[in-house]
Design a protein around this motif. Sequence first.
Motif, mmCIF file in Angstrom:
data_model
loop_
_atom_site.group_PDB
_atom_site.id
_atom_site.type_symbol
_atom_site.label_atom_id
_atom_site.label_comp_id
_atom_site.label_asym_id
_atom_site.label_seq_id
_atom_site.Cartn_x
_atom_site.Cartn_y
_atom_site.Cartn_z
ATOM 1 N N VAL A 95 0.929 -1.229 -0.092
ATOM 2 C CA VAL A 95 -0.007 0.014 0.081
ATOM 3 C C VAL A 95 0.767 1.289 0.110
ATOM 4 C CG1 VAL A 95 -1.516 1.487 1.346
ATOM 5 C CG2 VAL A 95 -2.009 -1.303 1.024
ATOM 6 N N VAL A 96 1.905 1.288 0.861
ATOM 7 C CA VAL A 96 2.748 2.248 0.994
ATOM 8 C C VAL A 96 3.441 2.400 -0.368
ATOM 9 C CG1 VAL A 96 4.772 3.431 2.298
ATOM 10 C CG2 VAL A 96 3.017 2.357 3.511
ATOM 11 N N LYS A 97 4.293 1.394 -0.863
ATOM 12 C CA LYS A 97 4.961 1.709 -2.201
ATOM 13 C C LYS A 97 3.817 2.011 -3.230
ATOM 14 C CE LYS A 97 8.706 -1.418 -1.221
ATOM 15 N NZ LYS A 97 9.648 -2.187 -1.917
ATOM 16 N N ARG A 98 2.905 1.809 -3.266
ATOM 17 C CA ARG A 98 1.781 1.791 -4.375
ATOM 18 C C ARG A 98 1.592 3.351 -4.426
ATOM 19 N NH1 ARG A 98 -1.766 -1.584 -3.564
ATOM 20 N NH2 ARG A 98 -3.286 -0.204 -2.505
ATOM 21 N N SER A 99 1.423 4.014 -3.395
ATOM 22 C CA SER A 99 1.001 5.332 -3.348
ATOM 23 C C SER A 99 2.503 6.045 -3.535
ATOM 24 C CB SER A 99 0.576 5.867 -1.640
ATOM 25 O OG SER A 99 -0.701 5.420 -1.552
ATOM 26 N N ALA A 104 5.358 9.833 -7.179
ATOM 27 C CA ALA A 104 6.773 10.069 -8.011
ATOM 28 C C ALA A 104 6.300 10.455 -9.529
ATOM 29 C CB ALA A 104 7.512 9.027 -7.950
ATOM 30 N N GLN A 105 5.159 9.731 -10.015
ATOM 31 C CA GLN A 105 4.933 9.944 -11.370
ATOM 32 C C GLN A 105 3.883 11.052 -11.351
ATOM 33 O OE1 GLN A 105 3.398 6.447 -12.930
ATOM 34 N NE2 GLN A 105 5.446 5.213 -11.842
ATOM 35 N N GLY A 106 3.565 11.926 -10.235
ATOM 36 C CA GLY A 106 2.647 12.958 -10.461
ATOM 37 C C GLY A 106 1.025 12.455 -10.677
ATOM 38 N N TYR A 108 -2.463 11.444 -8.452
ATOM 39 C CA TYR A 108 -2.929 11.735 -7.411
ATOM 40 C C TYR A 108 -4.265 11.105 -7.728
ATOM 41 C CZ TYR A 108 1.098 14.525 -5.976
ATOM 42 O OH TYR A 108 2.184 14.788 -5.826
ATOM 43 N N LYS A 109 -4.603 9.917 -6.877
ATOM 44 C CA LYS A 109 -6.138 9.418 -6.723
ATOM 45 C C LYS A 109 -6.767 9.304 -5.419
ATOM 46 C CE LYS A 109 -4.994 6.394 -10.937
ATOM 47 N NZ LYS A 109 -5.075 4.877 -11.457
ATOM 48 N N PRO A 110 -8.103 9.259 -5.443
ATOM 49 C CA PRO A 110 -8.514 9.167 -4.042
ATOM 50 C C PRO A 110 -8.213 8.207 -3.089
ATOM 51 C CG PRO A 110 -10.301 9.633 -6.045
ATOM 52 C CD PRO A 110 -8.989 9.364 -6.421
ATOM 53 N N ARG A 111 -8.106 6.904 -3.923
ATOM 54 C CA ARG A 111 -7.678 5.857 -2.972
ATOM 55 C C ARG A 111 -6.272 5.633 -2.469
ATOM 56 N NH1 ARG A 111 -10.346 0.498 -5.322
ATOM 57 N NH2 ARG A 111 -9.628 -0.303 -3.170
ATOM 58 N N LEU A 112 -5.270 6.511 -3.199
ATOM 59 C CA LEU A 112 -4.065 6.614 -2.802
ATOM 60 C C LEU A 112 -3.782 7.483 -1.426
ATOM 61 C CD1 LEU A 112 -2.280 7.161 -6.172
ATOM 62 C CD2 LEU A 112 -2.417 5.126 -5.019
ATOM 63 N N LEU A 113 -2.536 7.269 -0.808
ATOM 64 C CA LEU A 113 -2.322 7.932 0.437
ATOM 65 C C LEU A 113 -1.929 9.604 -0.046
ATOM 66 C CD1 LEU A 113 -0.143 5.426 2.405
ATOM 67 C CD2 LEU A 113 -2.753 5.902 2.794
ATOM 68 N N THR A 114 -2.427 10.341 0.900
ATOM 69 C CA THR A 114 -1.892 11.698 0.497
ATOM 70 C C THR A 114 -0.478 11.914 1.035
ATOM 71 O OG1 THR A 114 -2.589 12.619 2.534
ATOM 72 C CG2 THR A 114 -4.394 12.668 0.870
ATOM 73 N N PRO A 115 0.133 12.824 0.451
ATOM 74 C CA PRO A 115 1.828 12.993 0.803
ATOM 75 C C PRO A 115 2.061 13.110 2.283
ATOM 76 C CG PRO A 115 1.406 14.340 -1.301
ATOM 77 C CD PRO A 115 -0.139 13.961 -0.680
ATOM 78 N N PRO A 116 1.253 13.804 3.196
ATOM 79 C CA PRO A 116 1.490 13.899 4.704
ATOM 80 C C PRO A 116 1.291 12.608 5.163
ATOM 81 C CG PRO A 116 0.201 15.760 3.913
ATOM 82 C CD PRO A 116 0.121 15.051 2.873
ATOM 83 N N ASN A 117 -0.001 11.767 4.727
ATOM 84 C CA ASN A 117 -0.159 10.453 5.319
ATOM 85 C C ASN A 117 0.840 9.439 4.820
ATOM 86 O OD1 ASN A 117 -2.559 11.578 6.625
ATOM 87 N ND2 ASN A 117 -3.659 10.715 4.903
ATOM 88 N N LEU A 118 1.162 9.682 3.752
ATOM 89 C CA LEU A 118 2.570 8.745 3.115
ATOM 90 C C LEU A 118 3.399 8.794 4.062
ATOM 91 C CD1 LEU A 118 3.132 6.875 0.933
ATOM 92 C CD2 LEU A 118 3.952 8.571 -0.327
ATOM 93 N N SER A 119 3.960 10.020 4.348
ATOM 94 C CA SER A 119 5.081 10.081 5.135
ATOM 95 C C SER A 119 5.019 9.284 6.451
ATOM 96 C CB SER A 119 5.628 11.719 5.400
ATOM 97 O OG SER A 119 6.881 11.911 6.292
ATOM 98 N N ALA A 120 3.947 9.534 7.037
ATOM 99 C CA ALA A 120 3.725 9.128 8.445
ATOM 100 C C ALA A 120 3.443 7.503 8.490
ATOM 101 C CB ALA A 120 2.302 9.672 8.944
ATOM 102 N N LEU A 121 2.848 7.236 7.624
ATOM 103 C CA LEU A 121 2.655 5.700 7.454
ATOM 104 C C LEU A 121 3.791 4.883 6.915
ATOM 105 C CD1 LEU A 121 -1.172 5.456 5.937
ATOM 106 C CD2 LEU A 121 -0.299 5.016 8.377
ATOM 107 N N SER A 122 4.641 5.547 6.064
ATOM 108 C CA SER A 122 5.817 4.879 5.760
ATOM 109 C C SER A 122 6.927 4.527 7.089
ATOM 110 C CB SER A 122 6.807 5.910 4.648
ATOM 111 O OG SER A 122 5.930 5.879 3.559
#
Length: 234
Positions: A95-99, A104-106, A108-122
């Motif tokens: 999940v983290v890697k998919r987001s 990285a490819q620009g 952004y979809k609703p089911r993907l983690l937002t950048p702030p959430n991605l940082s915390a969950l990584s």
Amino acid sequence: YPRHRYCGINASPSPSSSSSPFPSHHHQLWELNDAQLEMYRQRALRMVELASKRYQQELGKGLPRGSAWNNSSVEMVQAAKAHCHLTVLSVFHSVVKRSSSAHAQGIYKPRLLTPPNLSALSNLCNLYGWCGVVEYSGDFCNDGYVNQDQLDCVKQQVYSLLKEIRKEAVSLVDAFDFPDEVLNSCLGRYDGDVYTHLYQWAKKSPRNSKPVHDVYQKHLKGLLLPGGPSKSKL
């Protein structure tokens, strides 16, 4: 289960510490990579193999399948735990890697983690993986796949991640959205003033409705005051 085919994974038998997925001298923060998954796969492979050997040994003694299975239940449970840990970590990683790849490819979809959430969950994903290595260090070090120097490196990584995650700890816990009625606690406070509110919360308990509880008047007062009974009724 054959050792070389477990959960669709090809693995060589009993890799030594030299084939460990990270070098022992690496003390910097590790990015999400395959090191954790390889360690957990190796652990799951070995635990499944031990459970299988134990079961076959019991069958070799002439025991019925049910009795052999029961006598192997300790190893079976350990193998099941290792498999569950591997599954949870694999899903977390994916999940983290998919987001991360999409961002990285620009994309952004609703089911993907937002950048702030991605940082915390990584960071949380890394912490989950490395804490499991520390907690079950015997499983990872038993066959030499991880050595003591590498385990010390993992511990340092845990300490570093705890510092990073501490800033997000309240938000991560609140993300479960447990209602206050279920938690029944006043400890999770943003202002940090835990003890004052804990005291106020305790005062609201029916047991604390009186300054001195009736139990003291009925049972304890006579024992504690001078001239009270000196011998137990028992």
